[in-house]
Motif scaffolding. Structure first.
Motif, mmCIF file in Angstrom:
data_model
loop_
_atom_site.group_PDB
_atom_site.id
_atom_site.type_symbol
_atom_site.label_atom_id
_atom_site.label_comp_id
_atom_site.label_asym_id
_atom_site.label_seq_id
_atom_site.Cartn_x
_atom_site.Cartn_y
_atom_site.Cartn_z
ATOM 1 N N LYS A 1 0.855 -1.173 0.000
ATOM 2 C CA LYS A 1 0.000 0.000 0.000
ATOM 3 C C LYS A 1 0.898 1.232 0.000
ATOM 4 O O LYS A 1 1.776 1.366 0.851
ATOM 5 C CB LYS A 1 -0.905 -0.019 1.232
ATOM 6 N N HIS A 2 0.667 2.139 -0.943
ATOM 7 C CA HIS A 2 1.470 3.350 -1.052
ATOM 8 C C HIS A 2 0.819 4.457 -0.239
ATOM 9 O O HIS A 2 -0.345 4.790 -0.438
ATOM 10 C CB HIS A 2 1.591 3.775 -2.519
ATOM 11 N N LYS A 3 1.603 5.014 0.682
ATOM 12 C CA LYS A 3 1.106 6.082 1.529
ATOM 13 C C LYS A 3 1.674 7.408 1.018
ATOM 14 O O LYS A 3 2.881 7.544 0.841
ATOM 15 C CB LYS A 3 1.537 5.850 2.977
ATOM 16 N N ALA B 1 3.091 19.114 5.130
ATOM 17 C CA ALA B 1 2.653 19.971 6.229
ATOM 18 C C ALA B 1 2.825 19.255 7.574
ATOM 19 O O ALA B 1 3.165 19.883 8.576
ATOM 20 C CB ALA B 1 1.202 20.377 6.036
ATOM 21 N N GLY B 2 2.585 17.959 7.590
ATOM 22 C CA GLY B 2 2.717 17.177 8.816
ATOM 23 C C GLY B 2 4.108 16.616 9.011
ATOM 24 O O GLY B 2 4.398 15.993 10.021
ATOM 25 N N GLY B 3 4.988 16.831 8.031
ATOM 26 C CA GLY B 3 6.360 16.337 8.137
ATOM 27 C C GLY B 3 6.505 14.848 7.909
ATOM 28 O O GLY B 3 7.478 14.247 8.341
ATOM 29 N N GLN B 4 5.535 14.227 7.217
ATOM 30 C CA GLN B 4 5.607 12.792 6.953
ATOM 31 C C GLN B 4 6.092 12.538 5.539
ATOM 32 O O GLN B 4 5.672 13.206 4.597
ATOM 33 C CB GLN B 4 4.240 12.136 7.121
ATOM 34 N N GLN B 5 6.984 11.568 5.403
ATOM 35 C CA GLN B 5 7.445 11.154 4.084
ATOM 36 C C GLN B 5 6.482 10.117 3.515
ATOM 37 O O GLN B 5 5.785 9.430 4.254
ATOM 38 C CB GLN B 5 8.825 10.513 4.178
ATOM 39 N N VAL C 1 5.980 2.944 1.335
ATOM 40 C CA VAL C 1 5.258 1.779 0.854
ATOM 41 C C VAL C 1 5.115 0.821 2.031
ATOM 42 O O VAL C 1 6.109 0.383 2.614
ATOM 43 C CB VAL C 1 5.992 1.090 -0.314
ATOM 44 N N ILE C 2 3.892 0.524 2.394
ATOM 45 C CA ILE C 2 3.609 -0.346 3.538
ATOM 46 C C ILE C 2 3.190 -1.717 3.020
ATOM 47 O O ILE C 2 2.338 -1.826 2.139
ATOM 48 C CB ILE C 2 2.482 0.249 4.402
ATOM 49 N N THR C 3 3.776 -2.775 3.579
ATOM 50 C CA THR C 3 3.375 -4.139 3.253
ATOM 51 C C THR C 3 2.507 -4.651 4.391
ATOM 52 O O THR C 3 2.915 -4.612 5.548
ATOM 53 C CB THR C 3 4.603 -5.047 3.088
ATOM 54 N N LYS C 4 1.288 -5.108 4.052
ATOM 55 C CA LYS C 4 0.389 -5.609 5.085
ATOM 56 C C LYS C 4 -0.444 -6.755 4.551
ATOM 57 O O LYS C 4 -0.481 -7.002 3.347
ATOM 58 C CB LYS C 4 -0.491 -4.498 5.629
#
Length: 101
Positions: free
Chosen positions: A43-45, A50-54, A57-60
Motif C-alpha cells: 500500500k502506497h502512503k 505539512a505534517g512532516g511525513q514522508q 510503501v507499507i506491506t500488510k
C-alpha cells in the motif's frame, strides 16, 4: 464461521497455498479472515509535507476467504464440526478425531 481469532490455520487454495499462520482478524459478515504473513499487499502512503511525513510503501496482510483456509490441529489441517454440551454450550470439535478444539 468455524475459524476464530488466534486460531492456527493453513491456506489450502490460492497463491499462498501451504502457508500457515495465526488468524489476526475474523470478518464474519464478509466471510473473510486476515492471516499473519499471508496474502501480502503493498500500500502506497502519500507524503504529507505539512505534517512532516514522508511517503512510504507499507506491506500488510489483506483478507482472504474463509473457504481457502483450514484449521490446524497437531500440525495437520482438520475439518471442524460442532457438539452441544449438556448445559447447552456449543463446542468446536475435530471431525477426524472427535476431540475438542
Amino acid at each position: 464461521m468455524k475459524v476464530k481469532k488466534e486460531d492456527e490455520v493453513v491456506v489450502i487454495a490460492g497463491k499462498d497455498k501451504g502457508a500457515t499462520g495465526k488468524v489476526l482478524r475474523a470478518l464474519p459478515k464478509e466471510q473473510r479472515v486476515v492471516v499473519e504473513g499471508v496474502n501480502l499487499i503493498k500500500k502506497h502512503k502519500k507524503a504529507n509535507p505539512a505534517g512532516g511525513q514522508q511517503g512510504e510503501v507499507i506491506t500488510k496482510e489483506a483478507p482472504i476467504h474463509v473457504s481457502n483456509v483450514a484449521l490446524m490441529e497437531g500440525g495437520k489441517p482438520v475439518r471442524v464440526g460442532y457438539r452441544f454440551e449438556e448445559d447447552g454450550t456449543k463446542v468446536r470439535i475435530s471431525r477426524h478425531t472427535g476431540k475438542d478444539i
